[in-house]
Design an enzyme around this catalytic site. Structure first.
Site, PDB file in Angstrom:
ATOM      1  N   GLU A  46      62.182 -96.538  -2.028  1.00  0.00           N
ATOM      2  CA  GLU A  46      61.601 -95.069  -2.504  1.00  0.00           C
ATOM      3  C   GLU A  46      62.917 -94.301  -3.604  1.00  0.00           C
ATOM      4  O   GLU A  46      62.543 -94.039  -4.368  1.00  0.00           O
ATOM      5  CB  GLU A  46      61.200 -94.228  -1.357  1.00  0.00           C
ATOM      6  N   ASN A  50      62.725 -94.179  -6.954  1.00  0.00           N
ATOM      7  CA  ASN A  50      62.777 -92.315  -7.725  1.00  0.00           C
ATOM      8  C   ASN A  50      64.731 -92.625  -8.679  1.00  0.00           C
ATOM      9  O   ASN A  50      63.852 -92.441 -10.217  1.00  0.00           O
ATOM     10  CB  ASN A  50      63.367 -91.773  -6.882  1.00  0.00           C
ATOM     11  N   ARG A 121      51.672 -94.448 -11.203  1.00  0.00           N
ATOM     12  CA  ARG A 121      52.723 -93.460 -10.233  1.00  0.00           C
ATOM     13  C   ARG A 121      51.626 -93.050  -8.959  1.00  0.00           C
ATOM     14  O   ARG A 121      51.309 -91.545  -9.063  1.00  0.00           O
ATOM     15  CB  ARG A 121      54.279 -92.732 -10.615  1.00  0.00           C
TER      16      ARG A 121
END
Length: 164
Positions: A46, A50, A121
């Protein structure tokens, strides 16, 4: 015992898998549980995703935002740095970039908040990091990049009984 690792890689989508495997290999000597390993890999995934998508805008094949030296064609991708430190049974992970940064970190960390809804997203990246790790800290400055710090206490492993 203290053990440390750092890798720097291009901010392209396929390198998210590299980051997950690198961290998994790094902690393997601690004999993590399957749950610990899954939590760590998900949190790293994650954070790196990002950096790639939000920090550098690598939305779908985009290769970066910095031009190559004069005379070269195309673009050079931004870089993502993954730093891990294992000490006294605690895994410290930092994922950083020099991308566009986050305007409002508090808002960005709210579950379901996303700046890219058109890309489906979910807005759950920070929520997953927070749920799977024992500590999460995010520092960011618009135009300068983002640093994500995470910690996880390993429940078992070779560190038991060590005094360092």
């Amino acid at each position: 015992m203290r053990n440390e690792m750092e890798i720097v890689f291009d901010a392209i989508a396929r390198n998210e898998a590299l980051a997950r495997v690198a961290v998994a290999s790094f902690v393997a000597g601690c004999n993590p549980t399957l749950e610990e390993m899954g939590d760590i890999k998900t949190a790293v995934s994650e954070a790196v995703t990002n950096s790639i998508i939000h920090g550098y805008g690598n939305l779908a094949g985009y290769t970066g935002n910095r031009r190559l030296p004069e005379g070269k064609e195309g673009f050079h991708p931004g870089k993502v740095k993954l730093h891990c430190l294992l000490e006294r049974g605690i895994l410290h992970i930092e994922v950083s970039d020099n991308g566009k940064g986050i305007e409002n970190v508090e808002k960005a960390m709210e579950p379901l908040f996303t700046t890219l809804p058109e890309l489906d997203r979910s807005g759950m990246g920070f929520a997953f990091m927070e749920a799977f790790m024992d500590e999460l800290e995010v520092e960011s400055e618009p135009g300068k990049g983002t640093l994500v710090r995470m910690c996880k206490k390993m429940e078992a492993g070779d560190w038991i009984g060590e005094t360092l």
